[in-house]
Scaffold this active site. Structure first.
Site, PDB file in Angstrom:
ATOM      1  N   HIS A  59       0.822  -1.216   0.000  1.00  0.00           N
ATOM      2  CA  HIS A  59       0.000   0.000   0.000  1.00  0.00           C
ATOM      3  C   HIS A  59       0.854   1.264   0.000  1.00  0.00           C
ATOM      4  CE1 HIS A  59      -3.404  -2.597   1.889  1.00  0.00           C
ATOM      5  NE2 HIS A  59      -3.296  -2.764   0.592  1.00  0.00           N
ATOM      6  N   ASP A 115      -4.352  -7.654  -1.784  1.00  0.00           N
ATOM      7  CA  ASP A 115      -5.616  -7.260  -1.133  1.00  0.00           C
ATOM      8  C   ASP A 115      -6.711  -8.311  -1.342  1.00  0.00           C
ATOM      9  OD1 ASP A 115      -4.300  -4.992  -0.448  1.00  0.00           O
ATOM     10  OD2 ASP A 115      -5.587  -3.586  -1.543  1.00  0.00           O
ATOM     11  N   ARG A 151      -0.468 -28.009   2.443  1.00  0.00           N
ATOM     12  CA  ARG A 151       0.332 -27.162   3.330  1.00  0.00           C
ATOM     13  C   ARG A 151      -0.069 -25.711   3.114  1.00  0.00           C
ATOM     14  NH1 ARG A 151       5.869 -24.677   2.111  1.00  0.00           N
ATOM     15  NH2 ARG A 151       6.406 -23.767   4.100  1.00  0.00           N
ATOM     16  N   HIS A 201       4.870 -17.619   7.429  1.00  0.00           N
ATOM     17  CA  HIS A 201       5.319 -17.553   6.038  1.00  0.00           C
ATOM     18  C   HIS A 201       5.330 -16.073   5.630  1.00  0.00           C
ATOM     19  CE1 HIS A 201       5.674 -20.036   2.116  1.00  0.00           C
ATOM     20  NE2 HIS A 201       5.928 -18.792   1.777  1.00  0.00           N
ATOM     21  N   ASN A 258       8.937 -20.503   7.591  1.00  0.00           N
ATOM     22  CA  ASN A 258       9.267 -20.795   6.210  1.00  0.00           C
ATOM     23  C   ASN A 258      10.481 -19.986   5.758  1.00  0.00           C
ATOM     24  OD1 ASN A 258       8.442 -21.964   3.482  1.00  0.00           O
ATOM     25  ND2 ASN A 258       8.579 -19.785   2.996  1.00  0.00           N
ATOM     26  N   GLU A 259      11.535 -20.685   5.358  1.00  0.00           N
ATOM     27  CA  GLU A 259      12.701 -20.065   4.731  1.00  0.00           C
ATOM     28  C   GLU A 259      13.313 -18.898   5.495  1.00  0.00           C
ATOM     29  OE1 GLU A 259      11.836 -19.161   0.642  1.00  0.00           O
ATOM     30  OE2 GLU A 259      11.689 -21.273   0.105  1.00  0.00           O
ATOM     31  N   ASN A 267      12.670 -26.547   0.950  1.00  0.00           N
ATOM     32  CA  ASN A 267      12.111 -25.963  -0.263  1.00  0.00           C
ATOM     33  C   ASN A 267      13.243 -25.901  -1.277  1.00  0.00           C
ATOM     34  OD1 ASN A 267       9.838 -25.550   1.249  1.00  0.00           O
ATOM     35  ND2 ASN A 267       9.992 -23.322   1.305  1.00  0.00           N
ATOM     36  N   TYR A 291      14.348 -25.447  -5.445  1.00  0.00           N
ATOM     37  CA  TYR A 291      13.936 -25.055  -6.791  1.00  0.00           C
ATOM     38  C   TYR A 291      15.052 -25.183  -7.824  1.00  0.00           C
ATOM     39  CZ  TYR A 291       9.646 -23.114  -4.799  1.00  0.00           C
ATOM     40  OH  TYR A 291       8.437 -22.982  -4.162  1.00  0.00           O
ATOM     41  N   GLU A 298       8.489 -27.692  -0.626  1.00  0.00           N
ATOM     42  CA  GLU A 298       8.190 -26.929  -1.849  1.00  0.00           C
ATOM     43  C   GLU A 298       9.116 -27.384  -2.956  1.00  0.00           C
ATOM     44  OE1 GLU A 298       8.175 -22.606  -1.635  1.00  0.00           O
ATOM     45  OE2 GLU A 298       7.161 -22.660   0.300  1.00  0.00           O
TER      46      GLU A 298
HETATM   47  C1  GBH Z   1       9.554 -19.849  -2.022  1.00  0.00           C
HETATM   48  O1  GBH Z   1      10.579 -18.959  -1.998  1.00  0.00           O
HETATM   49  C2  GBH Z   1       8.520 -19.296  -1.127  1.00  0.00           C
HETATM   50  O2  GBH Z   1       8.407 -20.066   0.051  1.00  0.00           O
HETATM   51  C3  GBH Z   1       7.190 -19.105  -1.781  1.00  0.00           C
HETATM   52  O3  GBH Z   1       6.419 -18.248  -1.009  1.00  0.00           O
HETATM   53  C4  GBH Z   1       7.398 -18.614  -3.194  1.00  0.00           C
HETATM   54  O4  GBH Z   1       6.194 -18.261  -3.815  1.00  0.00           O
HETATM   55  C5  GBH Z   1       8.072 -19.702  -3.965  1.00  0.00           C
HETATM   56  O5  GBH Z   1       9.242 -20.110  -3.346  1.00  0.00           O
HETATM   57  C6  GBH Z   1       8.393 -19.344  -5.415  1.00  0.00           C
HETATM   58  O6  GBH Z   1       9.305 -18.300  -5.479  1.00  0.00           O
HETATM   59  O7  GBH Z   1      19.019 -18.502  -7.079  1.00  0.00           O
HETATM   60  O8  GBH Z   1      20.597 -17.122  -5.942  1.00  0.00           O
HETATM   61  O9  GBH Z   1      19.147 -16.147  -7.602  1.00  0.00           O
HETATM   62  C7  GBH Z   1      11.633 -19.202  -2.855  1.00  0.00           C
HETATM   63  C8  GBH Z   1      12.617 -18.144  -2.583  1.00  0.00           C
HETATM   64  C9  GBH Z   1      13.510 -16.936  -4.345  1.00  0.00           C
HETATM   65  C10 GBH Z   1      14.907 -18.285  -2.935  1.00  0.00           C
HETATM   66  C11 GBH Z   1      14.597 -16.819  -5.329  1.00  0.00           C
HETATM   67  C12 GBH Z   1      16.002 -18.175  -3.918  1.00  0.00           C
HETATM   68  C13 GBH Z   1      16.830 -16.971  -5.784  1.00  0.00           C
HETATM   69  C14 GBH Z   1      18.192 -16.798  -5.287  1.00  0.00           C
HETATM   70  N1  GBH Z   1      13.648 -18.144  -3.581  1.00  0.00           N
HETATM   71  N2  GBH Z   1      15.868 -16.950  -4.705  1.00  0.00           N
HETATM   72  S1  GBH Z   1      19.337 -17.167  -6.537  1.00  0.00           S
END
Ligand code: GBH
Length: 512
Positions: A66, A79, A104, A149, A193-194, A334, A336, A405
């Site tokens: 906001h 919102d 979750r 979170h 979380n994280e 988590n 990715y 995740e």
């Molecule tokens: C999670 O965060 C979250 O828990 C979630 O809320 C979110 O929506 C989901 O993932 C998707 O993003 O690789 O060095 O460039 C993930 C958080 C964000 C952590 C990107 C690593 C990149 C760092 N991540 N970040 S790097």
């Protein structure tokens, strides 16, 4: 300068990639271990909406979106988000369509405790979570709750948030209320979380609320307080609630894999690993406890050279080390993506000083040839997931692992073959790790549906279901990945050849 180790590395990767492809084309459907739970996740601020309804007070994401709307992509905010506060029945219907074992989700602290404290419990907010939990249980879908979170009550932020040591009491008091309210029915709890994203992104950089850019200082103070707060809540659950409620509780760490650019950069990659997640994993999951030795040494040396009277990394007392050590029933991850790391002369002066990244003295990047998602940081590197799971098994004595995740972002669109391919490849290497002996009990897709992707707003979509943000109903439609995940859960098998018929609706099976 192409040294031979580097060349060898690329050749090795190529061979590995090739053999994987061959493997994929050849192999039969792979079975998931008996008892493995398959589910999906979301988080409160990302889906609930109803930001000021029924007595909820403001949190740091309400304030940020906001006060500085266009810090967020396309000036989006949460919102209304997915309006799950009002559409929870549809959410549970989707869980049933997919046949999820569990879902979750996270609690909004300021929806339950509008003053931030337990002096006043917001009945309407509690009712929402009771409705959601009861609706899920009606269909045998296990609720898994994340207590925090990222949506801290704004009042607590005004008092310093996670940099104020009183957060330990604030978080413990709030968590006790949550266990009292929901613990009779909820048996899986995640404290935070994280932490890395809470502390570094939030207090060290401008990539998460509260955008408090004091790296190398505020982020470390946050880290220490957060670990103590987590541990207090763990012991409280253990002593006051577990005997009667019988659930399980732990912390959720974001764990990327850090791959050295070549063998000679192995130490650099290991240093970055220790700073990125060893900072949380070592205090909780190692035999010695405390921050990683390399971190303590590096930050102390830098601080001294910079003229600080003591290390910018706060110390734990011996009692705190004991309190934090072992304070998690499992390691929730988590995961990715993967990052490349090197260290050479060019690192000196590369990062602003003092700062967290200056303390580490490495440079990290993603290879430009890597296949990517809609999120610039998210590259498809399944072998990194495999190496991460192997490293955890070896470094921390094979802890019980929950994958809380894992997922892939696209833009809009229902035919998400890239997401399908990502899930299959990552699940495949997870099954490899299980065959090698990793004790992985839970796998969670991020996310059940598209949602507010923090600073990226609604521009990056992680959902198994697409959400239409133009429609007042926030219509949810299953993507191809939803059909594929449903079949994985139904058959308890990973079949690379399964092709869903998307002209048929995704319907609820009898037993759900
Ligand atoms: C999670 O965060 C979250 O828990 C979630 O809320 C979110 O929506 C989901 O993932 C998707 O993003 O690789 O060095 O460039 C993930 C958080 C964000 C952590 C990107 C690593 C990149 C760092 N991540 N970040 S790097």
């Amino acid at each position: 300068m192409l040294g031979s180790p580097q060349l060898l590395f690329y050749v090795a990767c190529f061979v590995l990639a090739e053999s994987k492809v061959a493997n994929v084309n050849r192999h039969e459907a792979r079975k998931f271990p008996d008892g493995m739970l398959l589910g999906a996740a979301t988080a409160s601020y990302q889906v609930e909406g109803a930001w000021d309804e029924d007595g909820k007070s403001e949190n740091i994401w309400d304030t940020l979106t906001h006060r500085e709307p266009c810090v967020i992509a396309e000036c989006h905010n949460g919102d209304v988000a997915d309006n799950s506060y009002h559409l929870y029945k549809r959410d549970v219907e989707m869980m049933r369509e997919l046949g999820l074992d569990f879902y979750r989700f996270s609690l909004s602290w300021s929806r339950i405790l509008p003053t931030s404290f337990p002096d006043k419990i917001n009945e309407k907010g509690v009712e929402y979570y009771n409705n959601l939990i009861d609706e899920m249980l009606k269909y045998n879908i296990q609720p898994m709750i994340t207590l925090y979170h990222w949506d801290l009550p704004q009042k607590l932020q005004d008092m310093g948030g996670w940099t104020n040591p009183h957060i330990v009491d604030w978080f413990t008091d709030y968590s006790r209320i949550a266990f009292e309210l929901f613990g009779d029915r909820v048996k899986y709890w995640f404290t935070i979380n994280e932490p890395k994203e809470v502390c570094y992104q939030g207090y060290g950089s401008a990539s998460m609320a509260p955008l408090f850019t004091m790296s190398g200082y505020a982020d470390y103070i946050c880290t220490k307080n957060l670990l103590v707060a987590h541990a207090k809540v763990y012991h409280m659950y253990n002593n006051e609630f577990r005997p009667a409620q019988g659930g399980t509780i732990g912390i959720v760490l974001s764990m990327s894999f850090y791959e050295p650019e070549s063998e000679e950069h192995a130490e650099a990659a290991e240093d970055l690993t220790q700073f990125e997640w060893g900072i949380y994993a070592n205090p909780i999951f190692s035999k010695t406890g405390d921050f990683p030795q390399v971190m303590k040494e590096k930050v102390a040396a830098k601080s001294k050279a910079q003229g600080f009277p003591r290390s910018r990394l706060p110390e734990f007392t011996p009692e705190e080390i004991e309190l934090v050590k072992g304070s998690s029933d499992f390691l929730a991850i988590n995961h990715y993506t993967t990052t490349l790391v090197y260290r050479n002369e060019s690192v000196f002066g590369y990062h602003a000083s003092p700062s967290y990244y200056d303390d580490i003295d490495v440079i990290s990047y993603k290879d430009s040839s890597w296949e990517g998602a809609a999120s610039s940081w998210l590259k498809v590197i399944p072998w990194g997931f495999y190496k991460l799971l192997t490293k955890i098994r070896e470094d921390y004595d094979n802890p019980t692992i929950f994958i809380t995740e894992n997922g892939f972002s696209t833009r809009q669109g229902l035919v998400d073959d890239d997401r399908v391919s990502y899930y299959r490849q990552y699940l495949d290497v997870m099954l490899d790790a299980i065959e090698d002996g990793s004790d992985i009990r839970v796998y969670t897709a991020w996310s059940l549906m598209d949602n507010f992707e923090w600073l990226q707003g609604y521009t990056e979509r992680f959902g198994l279901y697409e959400v239409d943000y133009e429609s007042p109903d926030r219509t949810r439609t299953p993507r191809k990945a939803a059909y594929v995940y449903k079949e994985i859960i139904r058959s308890r098998k990973l079949d690379f050849h399964y092709e869903p018929d998307m002209s048929l609706p995704l319907t609820i099976d009898e037993e759900h």
